[in-house]
Design a protein around this motif. Structure first.
Motif, short mmCIF file in Angstrom:
data_model
loop_
_atom_site.label_atom_id
_atom_site.label_comp_id
_atom_site.label_asym_id
_atom_site.label_seq_id
_atom_site.Cartn_x
_atom_site.Cartn_y
_atom_site.Cartn_z
N ASN A 1 3.53 8.81 3.75
CA ASN A 1 3.21 9.54 5.26
C ASN A 1 1.81 9.31 5.52
O ASN A 1 1.57 8.91 6.70
CB ASN A 1 3.74 10.97 4.96
CG ASN A 1 4.97 11.33 4.90
OD1 ASN A 1 5.73 10.33 4.92
ND2 ASN A 1 5.53 12.40 4.21
N ARG A 2 0.92 9.46 4.84
CA ARG A 2 -0.56 9.22 5.14
C ARG A 2 -0.96 7.70 5.46
O ARG A 2 -1.48 7.53 6.58
CB ARG A 2 -1.30 9.72 3.98
CG ARG A 2 -3.03 9.74 4.42
CD ARG A 2 -3.72 10.56 3.39
NE ARG A 2 -3.65 10.06 1.88
CZ ARG A 2 -2.88 10.51 0.78
NH1 ARG A 2 -2.23 11.45 1.02
NH2 ARG A 2 -2.98 9.76 -0.46
N VAL A 3 -0.51 6.87 4.59
CA VAL A 3 -0.75 5.31 4.70
C VAL A 3 0.11 4.83 6.21
O VAL A 3 -0.56 4.06 7.03
CB VAL A 3 -0.58 4.46 3.56
CG1 VAL A 3 0.82 4.57 3.45
CG2 VAL A 3 -1.09 3.22 3.74
N VAL A 4 1.17 5.38 6.21
CA VAL A 4 1.89 4.74 7.47
C VAL A 4 1.28 5.44 8.87
O VAL A 4 1.13 4.70 9.83
CB VAL A 4 3.34 5.05 7.30
CG1 VAL A 4 4.36 4.90 8.67
CG2 VAL A 4 3.94 4.28 6.11
N ALA B 1 0.83 -1.32 0.07
CA ALA B 1 -0.10 0.02 -0.11
C ALA B 1 0.90 1.33 -0.11
O ALA B 1 1.84 1.18 0.67
CB ALA B 1 -0.98 0.11 1.17
N CYS B 2 0.41 2.12 -0.76
CA CYS B 2 1.32 3.40 -0.68
C CYS B 2 0.19 4.67 -0.87
O CYS B 2 -0.87 4.45 -1.73
CB CYS B 2 2.18 3.42 -1.93
SG CYS B 2 1.75 3.45 -3.63
N ASP B 3 0.75 5.93 -0.65
CA ASP B 3 -0.07 7.12 -0.96
C ASP B 3 -0.30 7.27 -2.34
O ASP B 3 0.71 7.13 -3.09
CB ASP B 3 0.52 8.27 -0.22
CG ASP B 3 0.61 8.33 1.13
OD1 ASP B 3 0.04 7.50 1.79
OD2 ASP B 3 1.30 9.06 1.63
N GLN B 4 -1.44 7.56 -2.84
CA GLN B 4 -1.78 7.75 -4.28
C GLN B 4 -0.67 8.64 -5.10
O GLN B 4 -0.25 8.26 -6.13
CB GLN B 4 -3.07 8.50 -4.68
CG GLN B 4 -3.50 8.60 -5.69
CD GLN B 4 -4.56 9.07 -5.94
OE1 GLN B 4 -5.33 9.76 -5.19
NE2 GLN B 4 -5.15 9.54 -7.17
N GLU B 5 -0.37 9.76 -4.49
CA GLU B 5 0.58 10.65 -5.28
C GLU B 5 2.23 10.32 -5.47
O GLU B 5 3.15 10.90 -5.92
CB GLU B 5 0.49 12.07 -4.63
CG GLU B 5 1.17 11.99 -3.19
CD GLU B 5 -0.14 11.96 -2.11
OE1 GLU B 5 0.35 11.67 -0.83
OE2 GLU B 5 -0.89 11.40 -2.78
N ILE B 6 2.62 9.25 -4.65
CA ILE B 6 3.99 8.78 -4.77
C ILE B 6 4.23 7.47 -5.74
O ILE B 6 5.27 7.24 -5.73
CB ILE B 6 4.62 8.39 -3.46
CG1 ILE B 6 3.87 7.46 -2.48
CG2 ILE B 6 4.46 9.81 -2.60
CD1 ILE B 6 4.72 6.98 -1.35
N LEU B 7 2.97 6.93 -6.21
CA LEU B 7 3.24 5.60 -6.99
C LEU B 7 4.06 6.13 -8.24
O LEU B 7 4.01 7.22 -8.85
CB LEU B 7 1.73 5.30 -7.42
CG LEU B 7 1.87 4.15 -8.28
CD1 LEU B 7 2.21 2.91 -7.51
CD2 LEU B 7 0.39 3.97 -8.89
N GLY B 8 5.19 5.33 -8.40
CA GLY B 8 6.10 5.48 -9.42
C GLY B 8 7.38 6.27 -9.21
O GLY B 8 8.33 6.45 -9.82
N MET B 9 7.27 6.74 -8.00
CA MET B 9 8.55 7.71 -7.56
C MET B 9 9.62 6.89 -6.91
O MET B 9 9.29 5.79 -6.29
CB MET B 9 8.08 8.82 -6.75
CG MET B 9 7.02 9.72 -7.30
SD MET B 9 6.32 10.91 -6.19
CE MET B 9 7.86 11.97 -5.92
#
Length: 97
Positions: A66-69, A17-25
């Protein structure tokens, strides 16, 4: 929103799981590097509440953002002491026994 993907490997169910805006970074810092790859993390886009529901059916969690964690810490799924910061992003891994 959070990207959630469940991988099944033998008897393990792994939630990536990851925050939407960091996918691919990719993030670097403190001698570590993490690539938030679409292949591993790029699953269904869900709310934080749905993410919490998904954590109930897995044996391993790999969380980036940061949000998911922060939500996982708030729910008691991750100890604050177990959170790494790589670059400017939080990362946590959890094995449920």
């Amino acid at each position: 929103m959070i990207h959630c993907k469940i991988h099944v490997h033998e008897k393990e169910r792994i939630l990536a799981a990851c925050d939407q805006e960091i996918l691919g970074m990719t993030f670097r810092g403190n001698g570590a590097k993490i690539k938030v790859s679409e292949t591993f993390y790029g699953g269904e886009l869900v709310s934080e509440d749905v993410f919490v529901e998904r954590t109930r059916s897995v044996t391993i969690m790999n969380l980036v953002g940061n949000r998911v964690v922060d939500r996982a810490v708030k729910e008691g799924l991750v100890s604050e002491n177990s959170v790494m910061v790589i670059g400017e992003v939080k990362h946590a891994q959890v094995v449920i026994m």
